[in-house]
Motif scaffolding. Structure first.
Motif, PDB file in Angstrom:
ATOM      1  N   ILE A  84       0.774  -1.126  -0.032  1.00  0.00           N
ATOM      2  CA  ILE A  84       0.123   0.039   0.024  1.00  0.00           C
ATOM      3  C   ILE A  84       0.798   1.303   0.100  1.00  0.00           C
ATOM      4  O   ILE A  84       0.594   2.264  -0.774  1.00  0.00           O
ATOM      5  CB  ILE A  84      -1.069   0.025   1.257  1.00  0.00           C
ATOM      6  CG1 ILE A  84      -2.025  -1.113   1.148  1.00  0.00           C
ATOM      7  CG2 ILE A  84      -1.559   1.361   1.290  1.00  0.00           C
ATOM      8  CD1 ILE A  84      -2.865  -1.376   2.203  1.00  0.00           C
ATOM      9  N   SER A  85       2.155   1.311   0.801  1.00  0.00           N
ATOM     10  CA  SER A  85       3.012   2.368   0.762  1.00  0.00           C
ATOM     11  C   SER A  85       3.601   2.716  -0.130  1.00  0.00           C
ATOM     12  O   SER A  85       3.690   3.676  -0.884  1.00  0.00           O
ATOM     13  CB  SER A  85       3.924   2.345   1.968  1.00  0.00           C
ATOM     14  OG  SER A  85       4.531   1.130   1.721  1.00  0.00           O
ATOM     15  N   GLU A  86       3.968   1.368  -0.786  1.00  0.00           N
ATOM     16  CA  GLU A  86       4.709   1.621  -2.254  1.00  0.00           C
ATOM     17  C   GLU A  86       3.854   2.124  -3.527  1.00  0.00           C
ATOM     18  O   GLU A  86       4.216   2.779  -4.159  1.00  0.00           O
ATOM     19  CB  GLU A  86       5.213   0.111  -2.686  1.00  0.00           C
ATOM     20  CG  GLU A  86       6.380  -0.184  -1.682  1.00  0.00           C
ATOM     21  CD  GLU A  86       6.876  -1.599  -2.060  1.00  0.00           C
ATOM     22  OE1 GLU A  86       6.346  -2.190  -3.075  1.00  0.00           O
ATOM     23  OE2 GLU A  86       8.030  -2.033  -1.660  1.00  0.00           O
ATOM     24  N   THR A  87       2.670   1.772  -3.246  1.00  0.00           N
ATOM     25  CA  THR A  87       1.458   2.290  -4.341  1.00  0.00           C
ATOM     26  C   THR A  87       1.443   3.784  -4.045  1.00  0.00           C
ATOM     27  O   THR A  87       1.228   4.452  -5.106  1.00  0.00           O
ATOM     28  CB  THR A  87       0.231   1.334  -4.197  1.00  0.00           C
ATOM     29  OG1 THR A  87       0.606  -0.083  -4.450  1.00  0.00           O
ATOM     30  CG2 THR A  87      -0.790   1.792  -5.333  1.00  0.00           C
ATOM     31  N   GLN A  88       1.179   4.199  -3.042  1.00  0.00           N
ATOM     32  CA  GLN A  88       1.164   5.598  -2.822  1.00  0.00           C
ATOM     33  C   GLN A  88       2.175   6.520  -3.231  1.00  0.00           C
ATOM     34  O   GLN A  88       2.211   7.502  -3.987  1.00  0.00           O
ATOM     35  CB  GLN A  88       0.751   5.921  -1.244  1.00  0.00           C
ATOM     36  CG  GLN A  88      -0.480   5.384  -0.788  1.00  0.00           C
ATOM     37  CD  GLN A  88      -0.475   5.422   0.629  1.00  0.00           C
ATOM     38  OE1 GLN A  88       0.280   5.908   1.484  1.00  0.00           O
ATOM     39  NE2 GLN A  88      -1.816   4.957   1.052  1.00  0.00           N
ATOM     40  N   ILE A  89       3.712   5.738  -2.989  1.00  0.00           N
ATOM     41  CA  ILE A  89       4.934   6.453  -3.358  1.00  0.00           C
ATOM     42  C   ILE A  89       4.933   6.554  -5.053  1.00  0.00           C
ATOM     43  O   ILE A  89       4.935   7.629  -5.470  1.00  0.00           O
ATOM     44  CB  ILE A  89       6.065   5.792  -2.825  1.00  0.00           C
ATOM     45  CG1 ILE A  89       6.148   6.157  -1.262  1.00  0.00           C
ATOM     46  CG2 ILE A  89       7.107   6.242  -3.357  1.00  0.00           C
ATOM     47  CD1 ILE A  89       7.096   5.196  -0.621  1.00  0.00           C
ATOM     48  N   TYR A  91       2.303   6.532  -6.865  1.00  0.00           N
ATOM     49  CA  TYR A  91       1.375   7.422  -7.526  1.00  0.00           C
ATOM     50  C   TYR A  91       1.777   8.953  -7.401  1.00  0.00           C
ATOM     51  O   TYR A  91       1.502   9.638  -8.328  1.00  0.00           O
ATOM     52  CB  TYR A  91       0.085   7.190  -6.815  1.00  0.00           C
ATOM     53  CG  TYR A  91      -0.895   8.072  -7.205  1.00  0.00           C
ATOM     54  CD1 TYR A  91      -1.739   7.737  -8.412  1.00  0.00           C
ATOM     55  CD2 TYR A  91      -1.519   9.139  -6.589  1.00  0.00           C
ATOM     56  CE1 TYR A  91      -2.926   8.453  -9.208  1.00  0.00           C
ATOM     57  CE2 TYR A  91      -2.645  10.000  -6.969  1.00  0.00           C
ATOM     58  CZ  TYR A  91      -3.120   9.735  -8.247  1.00  0.00           C
ATOM     59  OH  TYR A  91      -3.950  10.415  -8.772  1.00  0.00           O
ATOM     60  N   GLN A  92       2.287   9.061  -6.376  1.00  0.00           N
ATOM     61  CA  GLN A  92       3.205  10.403  -6.138  1.00  0.00           C
ATOM     62  C   GLN A  92       4.093  10.607  -7.254  1.00  0.00           C
ATOM     63  O   GLN A  92       4.493  11.799  -7.833  1.00  0.00           O
ATOM     64  CB  GLN A  92       3.658  10.781  -4.653  1.00  0.00           C
ATOM     65  CG  GLN A  92       2.678  10.582  -3.705  1.00  0.00           C
ATOM     66  CD  GLN A  92       1.664  11.797  -3.661  1.00  0.00           C
ATOM     67  OE1 GLN A  92       2.053  12.791  -4.061  1.00  0.00           O
ATOM     68  NE2 GLN A  92       0.504  11.621  -3.204  1.00  0.00           N
ATOM     69  N   GLU A  93       4.910   9.846  -7.405  1.00  0.00           N
ATOM     70  CA  GLU A  93       6.028   9.926  -8.437  1.00  0.00           C
ATOM     71  C   GLU A  93       5.359  10.316 -10.172  1.00  0.00           C
ATOM     72  O   GLU A  93       5.572  11.163 -10.791  1.00  0.00           O
ATOM     73  CB  GLU A  93       6.797   8.800  -8.442  1.00  0.00           C
ATOM     74  CG  GLU A  93       7.714   8.485  -7.286  1.00  0.00           C
ATOM     75  CD  GLU A  93       8.806   9.450  -7.429  1.00  0.00           C
ATOM     76  OE1 GLU A  93       9.221  10.144  -8.319  1.00  0.00           O
ATOM     77  OE2 GLU A  93       9.386  10.141  -6.243  1.00  0.00           O
ATOM     78  N   TYR A  94       4.219   9.172 -10.009  1.00  0.00           N
ATOM     79  CA  TYR A  94       3.328   9.417 -11.496  1.00  0.00           C
ATOM     80  C   TYR A  94       2.829  11.020 -11.517  1.00  0.00           C
ATOM     81  O   TYR A  94       2.872  11.432 -12.740  1.00  0.00           O
ATOM     82  CB  TYR A  94       2.519   8.605 -11.481  1.00  0.00           C
ATOM     83  CG  TYR A  94       1.388   8.834 -12.489  1.00  0.00           C
ATOM     84  CD1 TYR A  94       1.746   8.566 -13.878  1.00  0.00           C
ATOM     85  CD2 TYR A  94       0.077   9.254 -12.080  1.00  0.00           C
ATOM     86  CE1 TYR A  94       0.498   8.852 -14.653  1.00  0.00           C
ATOM     87  CE2 TYR A  94      -0.928   9.484 -13.019  1.00  0.00           C
ATOM     88  CZ  TYR A  94      -0.478   9.441 -14.548  1.00  0.00           C
ATOM     89  OH  TYR A  94      -1.707   9.575 -15.525  1.00  0.00           O
ATOM     90  N   LEU A  95       2.375  11.478 -10.327  1.00  0.00           N
ATOM     91  CA  LEU A  95       1.878  12.802 -10.698  1.00  0.00           C
ATOM     92  C   LEU A  95       2.811  13.988 -10.912  1.00  0.00           C
ATOM     93  O   LEU A  95       2.629  14.831 -11.711  1.00  0.00           O
ATOM     94  CB  LEU A  95       1.287  13.124  -9.379  1.00  0.00           C
ATOM     95  CG  LEU A  95      -0.116  12.330  -9.045  1.00  0.00           C
ATOM     96  CD1 LEU A  95      -0.852  12.818  -7.813  1.00  0.00           C
ATOM     97  CD2 LEU A  95      -1.249  12.756  -9.921  1.00  0.00           C
ATOM     98  N   LYS A  96       4.180  13.601 -10.221  1.00  0.00           N
ATOM     99  CA  LYS A  96       5.156  14.500 -10.466  1.00  0.00           C
ATOM    100  C   LYS A  96       5.739  14.446 -12.058  1.00  0.00           C
ATOM    101  O   LYS A  96       5.920  15.416 -12.513  1.00  0.00           O
ATOM    102  CB  LYS A  96       6.517  14.306  -9.481  1.00  0.00           C
ATOM    103  CG  LYS A  96       6.046  14.583  -8.253  1.00  0.00           C
ATOM    104  CD  LYS A  96       7.280  14.287  -7.149  1.00  0.00           C
ATOM    105  CE  LYS A  96       7.027  14.529  -5.861  1.00  0.00           C
ATOM    106  NZ  LYS A  96       7.996  14.244  -4.807  1.00  0.00           N
ATOM    107  N   LEU A  97       5.765  13.350 -12.505  1.00  0.00           N
ATOM    108  CA  LEU A  97       6.213  13.265 -13.817  1.00  0.00           C
ATOM    109  C   LEU A  97       5.230  13.551 -14.947  1.00  0.00           C
ATOM    110  O   LEU A  97       5.740  14.160 -15.786  1.00  0.00           O
ATOM    111  CB  LEU A  97       6.619  11.540 -14.254  1.00  0.00           C
ATOM    112  CG  LEU A  97       7.913  10.986 -13.234  1.00  0.00           C
ATOM    113  CD1 LEU A  97       7.759   9.416 -13.669  1.00  0.00           C
ATOM    114  CD2 LEU A  97       9.149  11.803 -13.590  1.00  0.00           C
ATOM    115  N   LYS A  98       3.890  13.394 -14.479  1.00  0.00           N
ATOM    116  CA  LYS A  98       2.928  13.924 -15.331  1.00  0.00           C
ATOM    117  C   LYS A  98       3.143  15.604 -15.485  1.00  0.00           C
ATOM    118  O   LYS A  98       3.051  16.043 -16.474  1.00  0.00           O
ATOM    119  CB  LYS A  98       1.515  13.629 -14.983  1.00  0.00           C
ATOM    120  CG  LYS A  98       0.472  13.852 -15.860  1.00  0.00           C
ATOM    121  CD  LYS A  98      -0.910  13.290 -15.180  1.00  0.00           C
ATOM    122  CE  LYS A  98      -1.999  13.930 -16.094  1.00  0.00           C
ATOM    123  NZ  LYS A  98      -3.128  13.385 -15.616  1.00  0.00           N
TER     124      LYS A  98
END
Length: 243
Positions: A84-89, A91-98
């Motif tokens: 769960i924690s890795e998924t949240q991290i 997703y945050q990386e995905y938002l930054k890259l987007k």
């Protein structure tokens, strides 16, 4: 009169410490057995002494199966929380890259002269300065590439000139040897001396003598040759073969 409260600390006396360990170990094993029988619970107990000796109790048929069940229950919870924690991290990386990709795409469109309406004068000035800097770098790189290509062409030209000079020298040497070779191949060994090329006339002089072959001593011819030689020596003339 009741027993006093026992202070929980390490027993310094080695013998007393060993006796206490044996008593409490047996009591703990007994309690584990009673718990498994009274409550129908699966109990596993592992004890290591200070010397590394193992004492264990397992209510089931195998300690290994109980430990495997323990690992599945414990580490599955850890894996779930970690996933769960890795998924949240992620997703945050995905938002930054987007967001980064969107900024780069907008910058590319601005460099191409598109979507310039929302830009203020300061941003337009920065964009102009960026384009001028990029243009200078492009021109500098192009000039350097052309200079490098020109240097390579000059080197190749010099190499071709040297090769041409070498071929010309070889051709001149070959052209000087061809007339004599052709004359020898055409006439053969019967070619008269007056038919030789002009360059051999300065080195060889024809002998003025009687062409008839004389074997032995001939006093008449010898006297004639002596007179002729005396006349030539007096006049200061030497035959060409003596030079």
């Amino acid at each position: 009169m009741g027993r006093g409260r026992v202070e929980l600390k390490r027993i310094e006396n080695k013998i007393n410490r060993q006796v206490t360990f044996s008593k409490r170990r047996n009591g703990l094993l007994k309690k584990a057995y009673e718990l498994s029988v009274l409550c129908d619970a699966e109990v596993a107990l592992i004890i290591f002494s200070n010397r590394g000796k193992l004492f264990e109790f397992c209510s089931s048929s195998s300690m290994v199966k109980t430990l495997e069940k323990y690992q599945k229950c414990s580490y599955s919870t850890l894996d779930n929380s970690r996933s769960i924690s890795e998924t949240q991290i992620s997703y945050q990386e995905y938002l930054k890259l987007k967001a980064r990709v969107e900024v780069l795409q907008q910058s590319q469109r601005n460099l191409l002269g598109e979507d310039l309406g929302p830009l203020n004068p300061k941003e337009l000035e920065q964009l102009e300065h960026q384009l001028e800097t990029s243009l200078k770098q492009i021109r500098s790189t192009k000039t350097q590439a052309m200079l490098d290509q020109l240097g390579d062409l000059q080197n190749r030209e010099q190499m071709l000139i040297e090769a041409n000079k070498s071929l010309r020298r070889k051709l001149e040497e070959f052209s000087t040897q061809v007339p004599l070779r052709l004359a020898w191949e055409t006439e053969g060994p019967n070619m008269p001396y007056n038919r030789l090329p002009a360059q051999s006339e300065g080195f060889f002089q024809p002998l003025e003598c009687n062409p008839s072959l004389q074997i032995g001593y001939n006093p008449v011819v010898s006297s004639e040759m002596n007179v002729a030689g005396h006349n030539q020596n007096v006049s200061g003339f030497f035959p060409g073969w003596m030079l």
